[in-house]
Scaffold this motif. Structure first.
Motif, PDB file in Angstrom:
ATOM      1  N   GLU A  93      41.901  52.117  35.585  1.00  0.00           N
ATOM      2  CA  GLU A  93      43.209  52.408  35.855  1.00  0.00           C
ATOM      3  C   GLU A  93      43.593  53.314  36.877  1.00  0.00           C
ATOM      4  N   THR A  94      42.690  54.353  37.188  1.00  0.00           N
ATOM      5  CA  THR A  94      42.712  55.085  38.434  1.00  0.00           C
ATOM      6  C   THR A  94      42.677  54.343  39.624  1.00  0.00           C
ATOM      7  N   GLN A 160      52.487  47.326  34.948  1.00  0.00           N
ATOM      8  CA  GLN A 160      51.927  46.404  33.821  1.00  0.00           C
ATOM      9  C   GLN A 160      50.517  46.283  33.791  1.00  0.00           C
ATOM     10  N   PHE A 161      49.939  46.372  34.551  1.00  0.00           N
ATOM     11  CA  PHE A 161      48.342  46.478  34.583  1.00  0.00           C
ATOM     12  C   PHE A 161      48.132  47.649  33.843  1.00  0.00           C
ATOM     13  N   GLU A 162      48.238  48.709  34.149  1.00  0.00           N
ATOM     14  CA  GLU A 162      48.036  50.098  33.567  1.00  0.00           C
ATOM     15  C   GLU A 162      48.344  50.100  32.189  1.00  0.00           C
ATOM     16  N   LEU A 163      49.472  49.384  31.953  1.00  0.00           N
ATOM     17  CA  LEU A 163      49.948  49.294  30.370  1.00  0.00           C
ATOM     18  C   LEU A 163      48.922  48.556  29.631  1.00  0.00           C
ATOM     19  N   GLN A 164      48.536  47.399  29.849  1.00  0.00           N
ATOM     20  CA  GLN A 164      47.300  46.563  29.426  1.00  0.00           C
ATOM     21  C   GLN A 164      46.128  47.480  29.119  1.00  0.00           C
ATOM     22  N   SER A 186      44.740  39.857  28.850  1.00  0.00           N
ATOM     23  CA  SER A 186      46.282  40.314  29.611  1.00  0.00           C
ATOM     24  C   SER A 186      45.841  40.895  30.814  1.00  0.00           C
ATOM     25  N   ALA A 187      44.932  41.987  30.917  1.00  0.00           N
ATOM     26  CA  ALA A 187      44.839  42.634  32.144  1.00  0.00           C
ATOM     27  C   ALA A 187      44.293  42.191  33.146  1.00  0.00           C
ATOM     28  N   THR A 188      43.154  41.226  32.817  1.00  0.00           N
ATOM     29  CA  THR A 188      42.472  40.308  33.781  1.00  0.00           C
ATOM     30  C   THR A 188      43.391  39.290  34.454  1.00  0.00           C
ATOM     31  N   ALA A 189      44.273  38.637  33.464  1.00  0.00           N
ATOM     32  CA  ALA A 189      45.272  37.731  33.995  1.00  0.00           C
ATOM     33  C   ALA A 189      46.308  38.399  34.978  1.00  0.00           C
ATOM     34  N   LEU A 190      46.689  39.590  34.598  1.00  0.00           N
ATOM     35  CA  LEU A 190      47.540  40.172  35.484  1.00  0.00           C
ATOM     36  C   LEU A 190      46.831  40.556  36.936  1.00  0.00           C
ATOM     37  N   LEU A 191      45.871  41.080  36.667  1.00  0.00           N
ATOM     38  CA  LEU A 191      44.937  41.176  37.948  1.00  0.00           C
ATOM     39  C   LEU A 191      44.923  39.953  39.003  1.00  0.00           C
ATOM     40  N   SER A 203      38.357  43.163  43.023  1.00  0.00           N
ATOM     41  CA  SER A 203      36.930  42.322  42.825  1.00  0.00           C
ATOM     42  C   SER A 203      36.039  43.198  41.825  1.00  0.00           C
ATOM     43  N   ALA A 204      35.868  44.306  42.227  1.00  0.00           N
ATOM     44  CA  ALA A 204      35.133  45.225  41.212  1.00  0.00           C
ATOM     45  C   ALA A 204      35.963  45.454  40.028  1.00  0.00           C
ATOM     46  N   ALA A 205      37.072  45.687  40.084  1.00  0.00           N
ATOM     47  CA  ALA A 205      37.889  45.721  38.790  1.00  0.00           C
ATOM     48  C   ALA A 205      37.724  44.780  37.855  1.00  0.00           C
ATOM     49  N   ARG A 206      37.638  43.451  38.408  1.00  0.00           N
ATOM     50  CA  ARG A 206      37.620  42.275  37.329  1.00  0.00           C
ATOM     51  C   ARG A 206      36.333  42.091  36.817  1.00  0.00           C
ATOM     52  N   THR A 207      35.256  42.475  37.534  1.00  0.00           N
ATOM     53  CA  THR A 207      33.845  42.419  37.153  1.00  0.00           C
ATOM     54  C   THR A 207      33.691  43.530  35.885  1.00  0.00           C
ATOM     55  N   GLU A 208      34.156  44.556  36.203  1.00  0.00           N
ATOM     56  CA  GLU A 208      34.111  45.532  35.155  1.00  0.00           C
ATOM     57  C   GLU A 208      35.157  45.182  33.886  1.00  0.00           C
ATOM     58  N   LEU A 209      36.255  44.508  34.184  1.00  0.00           N
ATOM     59  CA  LEU A 209      36.687  44.157  33.037  1.00  0.00           C
ATOM     60  C   LEU A 209      36.286  43.084  32.035  1.00  0.00           C
ATOM     61  N   MET A 210      35.426  42.279  32.922  1.00  0.00           N
ATOM     62  CA  MET A 210      34.718  41.038  32.130  1.00  0.00           C
ATOM     63  C   MET A 210      33.594  41.809  31.396  1.00  0.00           C
ATOM     64  N   GLN A 211      32.993  42.742  32.099  1.00  0.00           N
ATOM     65  CA  GLN A 211      31.800  43.329  31.171  1.00  0.00           C
ATOM     66  C   GLN A 211      32.210  44.379  30.000  1.00  0.00           C
ATOM     67  N   LEU A 212      33.284  44.948  29.916  1.00  0.00           N
ATOM     68  CA  LEU A 212      34.004  45.438  28.904  1.00  0.00           C
ATOM     69  C   LEU A 212      34.220  44.719  27.883  1.00  0.00           C
TER      70      LEU A 212
END
Length: 243
Positions: A93-94, A160-164, A186-191, A203-212
């Motif tokens: 989020e940061t 919207q991304f931060e809200l998800q 939803s966050a990944t789709a918004l990204l 790209s790094a955030a998307r990888t992190e979201l997939m791992q989470l």
């Protein structure tokens, strides 16, 4: 006589230990059933077993055997580190503040600095020159990303991304598996829809979201409570009969 006195002395202590152990067993089962708190359930069952072991009591041998089986099943549960999940979500989020949006952001028009000694004629000339510059301002952009994005729209995308991500944190704290998965999806789709995938931070955030998303915040816990039922039977069997 000595044996009888010892039995009379040990009986109240055994009853007290059994009552304490039963309370701990019921507490552990309640925490596991209502709050999915596996570590607290393990601690409660371990404390109950330790209390039963303090006095020689053959009547609870079956209880302790069942308690050992329940502890083995609980220790096999892969308990997620919720605090780590929350920290990683907060880090994403940061980082969202630095994401490059997908499209061409509309930049503010540059204004010429005015001086205190500027005359009315100079001020009018400056305004005309600035208006002419704003009227015919050209910039080469990538046709694939040619959509103009206003500052308001860019801010809305980030919000919207931060809200998800916020919803994912709440679901993780509540160990709400469906809500957590839905928020991260939803966050990944918004990204993917709102930010430029060529940006390294995106790209790094998307990888992190997939791992989470691969973390199970509410793993299935085994059923416990049989040991408590056995101990209740022992307590009832040793209670003096009512006249």
């Amino acid at each position: 006589s000595v044996a009888e006195l010892r039995a009379r002395t040990d009986a109240p202590q055994r009853s007290w230990v059994r009552a304490e152990a039963l309370y701990l067993l019921e507490l552990g089962a309640r925490r596991l059933r209502l709050e999915h708190d596996v570590p607290t359930a393990i601690a409660a069952l371990e404390s109950a077993d330790a209390r039963l072991a303090t006095v020689p009591d053959p009547a609870v041998a079956e209880v302790r055997a069942q308690l050992a089986r329940e502890l083995t099943a609980l220790r096999a549960v892969d308990v997620p580190d919720i605090s780590s999940v929350l920290s990683r979500l907060a880090a994403v989020e940061t980082a969202a503040a630095d994401f490059r949006v997908l499209g061409m952001p509309v930049s503010d028009a540059r204004r010429l600095d005015k001086t205190d000694a500027e005359s009315a004629f100079d001020r009018a000339t400056r305004r005309l020159r600035q208006a002419w510059h704003d009227l015919f301002s050209f910039r080469r952009i990538d046709p694939a990303h040619s959509r103009l994005v206003t500052r308001e729209e860019e801010s809305l995308r980030r919000q919207q991304f931060e809200l998800q991500l916020f919803a994912a944190r709440i679901a993780a704290m509540q160990q709400d598996r469906p809500g957590y998965a839905q928020a991260l999806q939803s966050a990944t789709a918004l990204l993917d829809r709102s930010f430029d995938a060529r940006d390294e931070t995106v790209s790094a955030a998307r990888t992190e979201l997939m791992q989470l998303a691969a973390i199970d915040v509410d793993p299935a816990a085994p059923e416990v409570g049989t040991a408590a039922q056995l101990l209740q039977r022992v307590i009832r069997a040793s209670s003096p009969a009512k006249p």
